[in-house]
Design an enzyme around this catalytic site. Structure first.
Site, short mmCIF file in Angstrom:
data_model
loop_
_atom_site.label_atom_id
_atom_site.label_comp_id
_atom_site.label_asym_id
_atom_site.label_seq_id
_atom_site.Cartn_x
_atom_site.Cartn_y
_atom_site.Cartn_z
N MET A 1 0.87 -1.60 0.06
CA MET A 1 -0.18 -0.47 0.22
C MET A 1 0.98 1.52 0.27
O MET A 1 1.85 1.99 0.83
CB MET A 1 -1.58 -0.19 1.49
N PRO A 2 0.78 1.78 -1.34
CA PRO A 2 1.95 3.23 -1.34
C PRO A 2 1.71 3.91 -0.60
O PRO A 2 -0.01 4.60 -0.58
CB PRO A 2 2.39 3.01 -2.69
N TYR A 3 2.03 5.55 0.33
CA TYR A 3 1.95 6.28 0.31
C TYR A 3 2.78 7.59 -0.32
O TYR A 3 4.08 7.71 0.39
CB TYR A 3 1.62 5.78 1.47
#
Length: 73
Positions: free
Chosen positions: A1-3
């Site tokens: 889950m990239p931020y």
């Protein structure tokens, strides 16, 4: 889950308040696409946040960006 957190100064745009809604849309879309292409990340779980920072709150060269911009005019 990239931020991904993009920070830009609050300048430019048609009214001097920062990137336009269209520019923000392009940034969010482009970063999401890049993460999908390069790292095979799912766009549905990729978060992109754009923070607009007032010129007085951003510094470089030991000075506020507002001072730098004022000296350039």
């Amino acid at each position: 889950m990239p931020y991904v957190n993009i920070k830009v100064t609050r300048e430019g745009g048609p009214d001097g308040t920062g990137p336009t809604p269209e520019e923000k849309r392009q940034l969010i879309s482009g970063v999401t696409d890049l993460l999908q292409q390069v790292l095979n990340k799912n766009p549905a779980t990729t978060f992109v946040v754009i923070d607009e920072v007032p010129l007085d709150n951003w510094g470089m060269e030991g000075r506020q960006v507002s001072q730098i911009r004022a000296a350039q005019t």
